[in-house]
Design an enzyme around this catalytic site. Structure first.
Site, PDB file in Angstrom:
ATOM      1  CE  LYS A 185      -2.664  -0.848   3.666  1.00 53.74           C
ATOM      2  NZ  LYS A 185      -3.785  -0.625   4.628  1.00 53.74           N
TER       3      LYS A 185
ATOM      4  CE  LYS B  82      -2.056   4.241   4.872  1.00 53.64           C
ATOM      5  NZ  LYS B  82      -3.168   3.998   5.796  1.00 53.64           N
TER       6      LYS B  82
HETATM    7  N1  C2G Z   1     -10.574   6.582   8.953  1.00 50.98           N
HETATM    8  C1  C2G Z   1     -11.611   7.462   9.257  1.00 50.98           C
HETATM    9  N2  C2G Z   1     -11.331   8.750   9.528  1.00 50.98           N
HETATM   10  C2  C2G Z   1     -10.044   9.201   9.515  1.00 50.98           C
HETATM   11  C3  C2G Z   1      -8.991   8.310   9.229  1.00 50.98           C
HETATM   12  C4  C2G Z   1      -9.278   6.991   8.947  1.00 50.98           C
HETATM   13  O1  C2G Z   1     -12.798   7.060   9.271  1.00 50.98           O
HETATM   14  N3  C2G Z   1      -9.815  10.516   9.799  1.00 50.98           N
HETATM   15  C5  C2G Z   1     -10.913   5.182   8.666  1.00 50.98           C
HETATM   16  C6  C2G Z   1     -10.510   4.754   7.256  1.00 50.98           C
HETATM   17  O2  C2G Z   1     -11.502   5.150   6.308  1.00 50.98           O
HETATM   18  C7  C2G Z   1     -10.430   3.235   7.407  1.00 50.98           C
HETATM   19  C8  C2G Z   1      -9.961   3.068   8.863  1.00 50.98           C
HETATM   20  O3  C2G Z   1     -10.196   4.328   9.535  1.00 50.98           O
HETATM   21  O4  C2G Z   1     -11.725   2.646   7.272  1.00 50.98           O
HETATM   22  C9  C2G Z   1      -8.493   2.706   8.964  1.00 50.98           C
HETATM   23  O5  C2G Z   1      -7.747   3.704   8.300  1.00 50.98           O
HETATM   24  P1  C2G Z   1      -6.258   3.318   7.777  1.00 50.98           P
HETATM   25  O6  C2G Z   1      -5.521   2.644   8.876  1.00 50.98           O
HETATM   26  O7  C2G Z   1      -5.703   4.519   7.106  1.00 50.98           O
HETATM   27  O8  C2G Z   1      -6.632   2.214   6.708  1.00 50.98           O
HETATM   28  P2  C2G Z   1      -6.236   2.164   5.147  1.00 50.98           P
HETATM   29  O9  C2G Z   1      -4.808   2.397   4.949  1.00 50.98           O
HETATM   30  O10 C2G Z   1      -7.236   3.001   4.440  1.00 50.98           O
HETATM   31  O11 C2G Z   1      -6.452   0.596   4.866  1.00 50.98           O
HETATM   32  O12 C2G Z   1      -7.906  -3.160   2.391  1.00 50.98           O
HETATM   33  C10 C2G Z   1      -8.242  -1.889   2.894  1.00 50.98           C
HETATM   34  C11 C2G Z   1      -7.052  -1.184   3.475  1.00 50.98           C
HETATM   35  O13 C2G Z   1      -6.316  -2.020   4.348  1.00 50.98           O
HETATM   36  C12 C2G Z   1      -7.526   0.073   4.195  1.00 50.98           C
END
Ligand code: C2G
Length: 131
Positions: free
Chosen positions: A44, A46
């Protein structure tokens, strides 16, 4: 028992994560978080501050979370939904539409993101000495 699943990296835990987990759990009785492995984070593009093991320990301490499983690939979601008998798949709406293929297997819900907070923002603010 209505089972809910959500996916993510959950690094540097913040209120946006907690708001998502609380609302996801409220949709059912049992919440599974598929937590991105360190290797999948690389896919990803990240890099997480905390290791998978530490991010798992932190998530398991949250009262809304019932189980944490690893997320290794983009392709595992259908299997996860079937294997775990999941009723509802939930993600923040930055992912809106991206996982609609799961609608054949379970309900798909995209929840509004929490504005003004993100792991990236935390890292940037710390780097700029904003706190
Ligand atoms: N999230 C949120 N509000 C934020 C930040 C994050 O609602 N201000 C939500 C994201 O939309 C996600 C969850 O928190 O549903 C986790 O965010 P991340 O750890 O950034 O996940 P991400 O990298 O988007 O991974 O297969 C899907 C991926 O693994 C998603």
């Amino acid at each position: 028992m209505k089972k809910v699943i959500t996916y993510g990296t959950y690094d540097l835990l913040h209120v946006g994560h907690i708001n998502l987990l609380r609302r996801a759990k409220a949709l059912g009785d049992y919440l599974i978080v598929a937590l991105s492995s360190d290797e999948f984070n690389a896919i990803k593009h990240k890099t997480a501050y905390h290791s998978y093991e530490d991010r798992k320990i932190i998530l398991e301490a949250i009262k809304y979370v019932d189980e944490v499983i690893p997320e290794y690939t983009w392709e595992q979601k259908i299997d996860d939904v079937i294997k775990n008998k999941v009723d509802i798949f939930v993600m923040g709406d930055d992912w809106a539409g991206q996982f609609d293929f799961l609608k054949e297997y379970c309900e798909v819900v995209y929840l509004p993101r929490t504005e003004g907070i993100s792991t990236t923002k935390i890292k940037q603010d710390l780097h700029l000495g904003k706190c």
